[in-house]
Motif scaffolding. Structure first.
Motif, mmCIF file in Angstrom:
data_model
loop_
_atom_site.group_PDB
_atom_site.id
_atom_site.type_symbol
_atom_site.label_atom_id
_atom_site.label_comp_id
_atom_site.label_asym_id
_atom_site.label_seq_id
_atom_site.Cartn_x
_atom_site.Cartn_y
_atom_site.Cartn_z
ATOM 1 N N VAL A 152 0.841 -1.197 0.000
ATOM 2 C CA VAL A 152 0.000 0.000 0.000
ATOM 3 C C VAL A 152 0.877 1.249 0.000
ATOM 4 C CG1 VAL A 152 -1.719 1.334 1.268
ATOM 5 C CG2 VAL A 152 -1.897 -1.166 1.176
ATOM 6 N N ALA A 153 1.891 1.254 0.855
ATOM 7 C CA ALA A 153 2.744 2.434 1.006
ATOM 8 C C ALA A 153 3.510 2.717 -0.281
ATOM 9 C CB ALA A 153 3.727 2.239 2.157
ATOM 10 N N PRO A 154 3.505 3.961 -0.752
ATOM 11 C CA PRO A 154 4.326 4.293 -1.916
ATOM 12 C C PRO A 154 5.800 4.321 -1.533
ATOM 13 C CG PRO A 154 3.306 6.273 -1.038
ATOM 14 C CD PRO A 154 2.742 5.115 -0.256
ATOM 15 N N ARG A 155 6.635 3.909 -2.462
ATOM 16 C CA ARG A 155 8.069 3.945 -2.191
ATOM 17 C C ARG A 155 8.534 5.400 -2.172
ATOM 18 N NH1 ARG A 155 13.126 4.336 -4.349
ATOM 19 N NH2 ARG A 155 14.691 2.841 -3.596
ATOM 20 N N PRO A 156 9.142 5.857 -1.068
ATOM 21 C CA PRO A 156 9.603 7.250 -0.998
ATOM 22 C C PRO A 156 10.823 7.483 -1.868
ATOM 23 C CG PRO A 156 10.277 6.060 0.956
ATOM 24 C CD PRO A 156 9.406 5.116 0.168
ATOM 25 N N GLU A 157 10.931 8.675 -2.366
ATOM 26 C CA GLU A 157 12.092 9.063 -3.155
ATOM 27 C C GLU A 157 12.927 10.049 -2.347
ATOM 28 O OE1 GLU A 157 13.104 7.838 -5.970
ATOM 29 O OE2 GLU A 157 11.355 6.530 -6.223
ATOM 30 N N LEU A 158 14.164 9.706 -2.092
ATOM 31 C CA LEU A 158 15.038 10.595 -1.340
ATOM 32 C C LEU A 158 15.406 11.801 -2.195
ATOM 33 C CD1 LEU A 158 17.466 8.005 0.311
ATOM 34 C CD2 LEU A 158 15.364 8.984 1.245
ATOM 35 N N ALA A 159 15.601 12.915 -1.542
ATOM 36 C CA ALA A 159 15.999 14.120 -2.261
ATOM 37 C C ALA A 159 17.359 13.898 -2.912
ATOM 38 C CB ALA A 159 16.070 15.303 -1.295
ATOM 39 N N PRO A 160 17.531 14.367 -4.132
ATOM 40 C CA PRO A 160 18.830 14.187 -4.795
ATOM 41 C C PRO A 160 19.930 14.944 -4.062
ATOM 42 C CG PRO A 160 17.438 15.698 -6.042
ATOM 43 C CD PRO A 160 16.580 15.114 -4.966
ATOM 44 N N THR A 161 21.126 14.406 -4.120
ATOM 45 C CA THR A 161 22.272 15.046 -3.478
ATOM 46 C C THR A 161 23.348 15.317 -4.525
ATOM 47 O OG1 THR A 161 23.314 12.916 -2.965
ATOM 48 C CG2 THR A 161 21.830 13.849 -1.299
ATOM 49 N N SER A 162 24.246 16.200 -4.171
ATOM 50 C CA SER A 162 25.372 16.469 -5.059
ATOM 51 C C SER A 162 26.335 15.291 -5.022
ATOM 52 C CB SER A 162 26.100 17.734 -4.606
ATOM 53 O OG SER A 162 26.752 17.501 -3.364
ATOM 54 N N PRO A 163 27.189 15.154 -6.030
ATOM 55 C CA PRO A 163 28.188 14.077 -6.005
ATOM 56 C C PRO A 163 29.055 14.117 -4.741
ATOM 57 C CG PRO A 163 28.071 15.030 -8.199
ATOM 58 C CD PRO A 163 27.223 15.898 -7.313
ATOM 59 N N ARG A 164 29.378 15.316 -4.268
ATOM 60 C CA ARG A 164 30.221 15.432 -3.087
ATOM 61 C C ARG A 164 29.495 14.928 -1.847
ATOM 62 N NH1 ARG A 164 35.425 14.929 -2.033
ATOM 63 N NH2 ARG A 164 36.418 16.760 -1.130
ATOM 64 N N VAL A 165 28.224 15.269 -1.694
ATOM 65 C CA VAL A 165 27.452 14.780 -0.549
ATOM 66 C C VAL A 165 27.305 13.268 -0.630
ATOM 67 C CG1 VAL A 165 25.184 14.793 0.573
ATOM 68 C CG2 VAL A 165 26.249 16.948 -0.130
ATOM 69 N N THR A 190 28.755 7.941 1.564
ATOM 70 C CA THR A 190 29.369 6.631 1.345
ATOM 71 C C THR A 190 30.521 6.389 2.308
ATOM 72 O OG1 THR A 190 28.749 6.630 -1.003
ATOM 73 C CG2 THR A 190 30.570 5.193 -0.347
ATOM 74 N N VAL A 191 31.380 7.396 2.473
ATOM 75 C CA VAL A 191 32.508 7.274 3.391
ATOM 76 C C VAL A 191 32.014 7.178 4.832
ATOM 77 C CG1 VAL A 191 34.543 8.462 4.304
ATOM 78 C CG2 VAL A 191 34.129 8.411 1.846
ATOM 79 N N HIS A 194 28.841 21.466 2.787
ATOM 80 C CA HIS A 194 27.970 20.483 2.150
ATOM 81 C C HIS A 194 26.895 19.947 3.090
ATOM 82 C CE1 HIS A 194 30.887 20.404 -1.149
ATOM 83 N NE2 HIS A 194 31.836 20.309 -0.221
ATOM 84 N N LEU A 195 27.183 19.918 4.379
ATOM 85 C CA LEU A 195 26.246 19.393 5.370
ATOM 86 C C LEU A 195 26.192 20.339 6.565
ATOM 87 C CD1 LEU A 195 27.354 15.643 5.414
ATOM 88 C CD2 LEU A 195 25.262 16.531 4.387
ATOM 89 N N ALA A 196 25.034 20.390 7.202
ATOM 90 C CA ALA A 196 24.885 21.270 8.365
ATOM 91 C C ALA A 196 25.674 20.762 9.563
ATOM 92 C CB ALA A 196 23.407 21.406 8.725
ATOM 93 N N GLY A 197 25.955 19.469 9.587
ATOM 94 C CA GLY A 197 26.701 18.911 10.710
ATOM 95 C C GLY A 197 26.446 17.427 10.842
ATOM 96 N N LYS A 198 26.928 16.866 11.922
ATOM 97 C CA LYS A 198 26.836 15.421 12.132
ATOM 98 C C LYS A 198 25.383 14.961 12.227
ATOM 99 C CE LYS A 198 28.366 11.650 15.107
ATOM 100 N NZ LYS A 198 29.142 11.254 16.304
#
Length: 201
Positions: A15-28, A33-34, A66-70
């Motif tokens: 029933v639940a639709p599969r959510p789509e994550l917001a796109p990120t830049s290659p650096r993010v 990944t790291v 690139h990110l607000a923080g941890k």
């Protein structure tokens, strides 16, 4: 979530639709990944902006471009992990029949947690910052339990039991010599019931 169904009507359709994550830049994407590798290989305590900067070859303050923080980093890891878990478990339920869906679901849940124990702990320990997650990710990850059980509160109880069983395994809290395959088989048996039981009452 719906109404209970007899075992013969299981598993339920999604029933639940599969959510789509917001796109990120290659650096993010590279940072995430790291970060995931650090989390699994070195533990949660090592997941710091300084450590990520070292591995990426940049100064830690540059990560904040690139990110607000941890906290945001952890939220993005949880977001992605919930989608990944939902994808895996929905796939298992899609392929299962009524007789095998419960055992297949629990086996996949256990294997997934054991394959990435530190990420599993990050996703499931402590309060969930729902307001910062992508809409629908929690429902997507949890709905396979409902699809397997056909009733929302039994589904929640099944997930709670599976989580408790696997976190004790990850933390090495069972007595030495315990046959954990038998423990999981007992859990499966405890939640499996014949069609006649579902139809009574």
């Amino acid at each position: 979530m719906g109404t209970p169904q007899a075992l013969g009507g299981l598993p339920l359709a999604p029933v639940a639709p599969r959510p789509e994550l917001a796109p990120t830049s290659p650096r993010v994407g590279e940072i995430i990944t790291v970060a995931r590798a650090v989390l699994e290989q070195e533990g949660a305590a090592a997941l710091t902006m300084r450590r990520l900067g070292e591995l990426l070859g940049i100064r830690a303050p540059s990560l904040y471009k690139h990110l607000a923080g941890k906290m945001q980093l952890e939220t993005m890891l949880v977001d992605a992990a919930l989608v990944e878990t939902g994808d895996l478990l929905h796939g298992v339920v899609d392929r299962a029949d009524a007789a095998g869906v419960l055992g297949d679901l629990l086996a996949a849940y256990r294997a997934h947690a054991r394959a990435q124990p530190n990420l599993y702990r990050l996703v499931t320990a402590g309060p969930l910052r729902r307001d910062q997650l992508t809409a629908g990710v929690e429902k997507w990850a949890g709905e396979p339990f409902y699809r397997a059980m056909g009733e929302p509160y039994r589904a929640q109880a099944l997930w709670a039991a599976a989580h408790g069983t696997v976190i004790l395994e990850l933390d090495g809290r069972y007595l030495p010599g315990s046959d954990l395959d038998q423990t999981w088989a007992a859990l499966t048996a405890a939640f499996r019931r014949p069609v006649d039981d579902d139809r009574s009452g």
